[in-house]
Write a protein that holds these residues in place. Structure first.
Motif, PDB file in Angstrom:
ATOM      1  N   GLU A  15       0.838  -1.201   0.000  1.00 51.98           N
ATOM      2  CA  GLU A  15       0.000   0.000   0.000  1.00 51.98           C
ATOM      3  C   GLU A  15       0.874   1.253   0.000  1.00 51.98           C
ATOM      4  N   VAL A  16       1.926   1.234   0.797  1.00 49.06           N
ATOM      5  CA  VAL A  16       2.853   2.377   0.841  1.00 49.06           C
ATOM      6  C   VAL A  16       3.573   2.520  -0.494  1.00 49.06           C
ATOM      7  N   ARG A  17       4.007   1.425  -1.080  1.00 43.94           N
ATOM      8  CA  ARG A  17       4.698   1.476  -2.376  1.00 43.94           C
ATOM      9  C   ARG A  17       3.820   2.074  -3.469  1.00 43.94           C
ATOM     10  N   LYS A  18       2.524   1.818  -3.377  1.00 49.99           N
ATOM     11  CA  LYS A  18       1.599   2.363  -4.365  1.00 49.99           C
ATOM     12  C   LYS A  18       1.451   3.875  -4.217  1.00 49.99           C
ATOM     13  N   LYS A  19       1.597   4.385  -2.991  1.00 49.30           N
ATOM     14  CA  LYS A  19       1.427   5.817  -2.740  1.00 49.30           C
ATOM     15  C   LYS A  19       2.659   6.631  -3.137  1.00 49.30           C
ATOM     16  N   PHE A  20       3.842   6.044  -3.046  1.00 44.16           N
ATOM     17  CA  PHE A  20       5.081   6.778  -3.272  1.00 44.16           C
ATOM     18  C   PHE A  20       5.872   6.167  -4.422  1.00 44.16           C
ATOM     19  N   ARG A  21       6.599   7.042  -5.120  1.00 43.89           N
ATOM     20  CA  ARG A  21       7.429   6.595  -6.233  1.00 43.89           C
ATOM     21  C   ARG A  21       8.890   6.577  -5.789  1.00 43.89           C
ATOM     22  N   PRO A  22       9.700   5.718  -6.392  1.00 41.73           N
ATOM     23  CA  PRO A  22      11.132   5.670  -6.054  1.00 41.73           C
ATOM     24  C   PRO A  22      11.825   6.977  -6.450  1.00 41.73           C
ATOM     25  N   ILE A  23      12.881   7.335  -5.721  1.00 41.00           N
ATOM     26  CA  ILE A  23      13.604   8.579  -5.983  1.00 41.00           C
ATOM     27  C   ILE A  23      14.185   8.590  -7.400  1.00 41.00           C
ATOM     28  N   GLU A  24      14.606   7.447  -7.911  1.00 40.76           N
ATOM     29  CA  GLU A  24      15.162   7.387  -9.258  1.00 40.76           C
ATOM     30  C   GLU A  24      14.116   7.806 -10.294  1.00 40.76           C
ATOM     31  N   GLN A  25      12.892   7.352 -10.105  1.00 36.95           N
ATOM     32  CA  GLN A  25      11.808   7.711 -11.026  1.00 36.95           C
ATOM     33  C   GLN A  25      11.526   9.209 -10.941  1.00 36.95           C
ATOM     34  N   LEU A  26      11.507   9.743  -9.743  1.00 37.68           N
ATOM     35  CA  LEU A  26      11.272  11.182  -9.581  1.00 37.68           C
ATOM     36  C   LEU A  26      12.376  11.995 -10.240  1.00 37.68           C
ATOM     37  N   LYS A  27      13.636  11.564 -10.077  1.00 31.84           N
ATOM     38  CA  LYS A  27      14.754  12.270 -10.701  1.00 31.84           C
ATOM     39  C   LYS A  27      14.606  12.280 -12.221  1.00 31.84           C
ATOM     40  N   GLU A  28      14.230  11.139 -12.794  1.00 31.51           N
ATOM     41  CA  GLU A  28      14.036  11.059 -14.242  1.00 31.51           C
ATOM     42  C   GLU A  28      12.950  12.012 -14.707  1.00 31.51           C
ATOM     43  N   GLU A  29      11.850  12.057 -13.969  1.00 23.69           N
ATOM     44  CA  GLU A  29      10.744  12.930 -14.351  1.00 23.69           C
ATOM     45  C   GLU A  29      11.127  14.401 -14.232  1.00 23.69           C
ATOM     46  N   PHE A  30      11.853  14.762 -13.182  1.00 21.83           N
ATOM     47  CA  PHE A  30      12.283  16.144 -13.035  1.00 21.83           C
ATOM     48  C   PHE A  30      13.336  16.506 -14.085  1.00 21.83           C
ATOM     49  N   GLU A  31      14.173  15.538 -14.455  1.00 20.05           N
ATOM     50  CA  GLU A  31      15.171  15.786 -15.486  1.00 20.05           C
ATOM     51  C   GLU A  31      14.501  16.116 -16.816  1.00 20.05           C
ATOM     52  N   LYS A  32      13.392  15.439 -17.090  1.00 25.58           N
ATOM     53  CA  LYS A  32      12.638  15.721 -18.300  1.00 25.58           C
ATOM     54  C   LYS A  32      12.094  17.145 -18.290  1.00 25.58           C
ATOM     55  N   LEU A  33      11.859  17.678 -17.094  1.00 19.93           N
ATOM     56  CA  LEU A  33      11.371  19.048 -16.954  1.00 19.93           C
ATOM     57  C   LEU A  33      12.521  20.049 -16.820  1.00 19.93           C
ATOM     58  N   ASN A  34      13.740  19.575 -17.069  1.00 16.10           N
ATOM     59  CA  ASN A  34      14.950  20.385 -16.927  1.00 16.10           C
ATOM     60  C   ASN A  34      15.177  20.840 -15.488  1.00 16.10           C
ATOM     61  N   MET A  35      14.790  20.007 -14.548  1.00 19.24           N
ATOM     62  CA  MET A  35      15.032  20.284 -13.134  1.00 19.24           C
ATOM     63  C   MET A  35      15.925  19.178 -12.596  1.00 19.24           C
ATOM     64  N   LYS A  36      17.023  19.559 -11.985  1.00 19.91           N
ATOM     65  CA  LYS A  36      17.931  18.559 -11.422  1.00 19.91           C
ATOM     66  C   LYS A  36      17.741  18.536  -9.914  1.00 19.91           C
ATOM     67  N   ILE A  37      17.435  17.367  -9.398  1.00 25.62           N
ATOM     68  CA  ILE A  37      17.252  17.181  -7.969  1.00 25.62           C
ATOM     69  C   ILE A  37      18.537  16.589  -7.405  1.00 25.62           C
ATOM     70  N   GLU A  38      19.067  17.227  -6.371  1.00 29.22           N
ATOM     71  CA  GLU A  38      20.282  16.747  -5.728  1.00 29.22           C
ATOM     72  C   GLU A  38      19.997  16.447  -4.266  1.00 29.22           C
ATOM     73  N   THR A  39      20.649  15.425  -3.776  1.00 28.01           N
ATOM     74  CA  THR A  39      20.522  15.110  -2.355  1.00 28.01           C
ATOM     75  C   THR A  39      21.430  16.054  -1.564  1.00 28.01           C
ATOM     76  N   ASP A  40      21.196  16.124  -0.264  1.00 31.14           N
ATOM     77  CA  ASP A  40      22.049  16.946   0.587  1.00 31.14           C
ATOM     78  C   ASP A  40      23.501  16.488   0.492  1.00 31.14           C
ATOM     79  N   TYR A  41      23.696  15.186   0.433  1.00 35.99           N
ATOM     80  CA  TYR A  41      25.052  14.629   0.333  1.00 35.99           C
ATOM     81  C   TYR A  41      25.750  15.144  -0.924  1.00 35.99           C
ATOM     82  N   GLU A  42      25.054  15.099  -2.051  1.00 30.99           N
ATOM     83  CA  GLU A  42      25.636  15.565  -3.312  1.00 30.99           C
ATOM     84  C   GLU A  42      25.978  17.052  -3.250  1.00 30.99           C
ATOM     85  N   ILE A  43      25.108  17.815  -2.628  1.00 28.35           N
ATOM     86  CA  ILE A  43      25.348  19.250  -2.500  1.00 28.35           C
ATOM     87  C   ILE A  43      26.560  19.514  -1.612  1.00 28.35           C
ATOM     88  N   MET A  44      26.662  18.774  -0.508  1.00 27.77           N
ATOM     89  CA  MET A  44      27.803  18.968   0.388  1.00 27.77           C
ATOM     90  C   MET A  44      29.115  18.587  -0.297  1.00 27.77           C
TER      91      MET A  44
END
Length: 115
Positions: A15-44
């Motif tokens: 049920e939880v898996r159905k409500k939320f998408r994996p971070i990799e999928q979200l990154k791909e979708e944002f990349e298509k919108l020309n938005m790059k999502i970075e984790t705090d670790y990557e930023i640091m």
């Protein structure tokens, strides 16, 4: 754990898996919108690289320390910061002859150790 409890737990997980998408999928979708999502670790990592870069000017190094101070206020980020060699960066800043670098390095150290 009983079979019925295992089945209930598995159903809740699905049920939880159905409500939320994996971070990799979200990154791909944002990349298509020309938005790059970075984790705090990557930023640091980028901020530490900017601070350590010989091409960085004093104001860029101070800005990197200022931004790092924000990130290391969170316990997980503080642990990551220390594991990626952040203490060496802070010591380098504290040993600097530039007062502004000393000041911001002390702030980073204080923020990381306050948690």
């Amino acid at each position: 754990m009983k079979e019925s409890e295992k089945a209930e737990r598995k159903a809740r997980e699905e049920e939880v898996r159905k409500k939320f998408r994996p971070i990799e999928q979200l990154k791909e979708e944002f990349e298509k919108l020309n938005m790059k999502i970075e984790t705090d670790y990557e930023i640091m990592v980028k901020l530490i690289s900017k601070f350590n870069s010989s091409a960085s000017m004093l104001d860029e190094k101070v800005t990197a320390l200022y931004d790092l101070e924000y990130y290391v206020h969170q316990v997980d980020n503080a642990k990551d910061f220390l594991s990626m060699g952040g203490l060496r960066l802070v010591i380098e800043g504290l040993n600097s002859s530039e007062a502004s670098l000393k000041e911001h390095a002390a702030f980073v150290l204080g923020a990381a150790l306050s948690r």
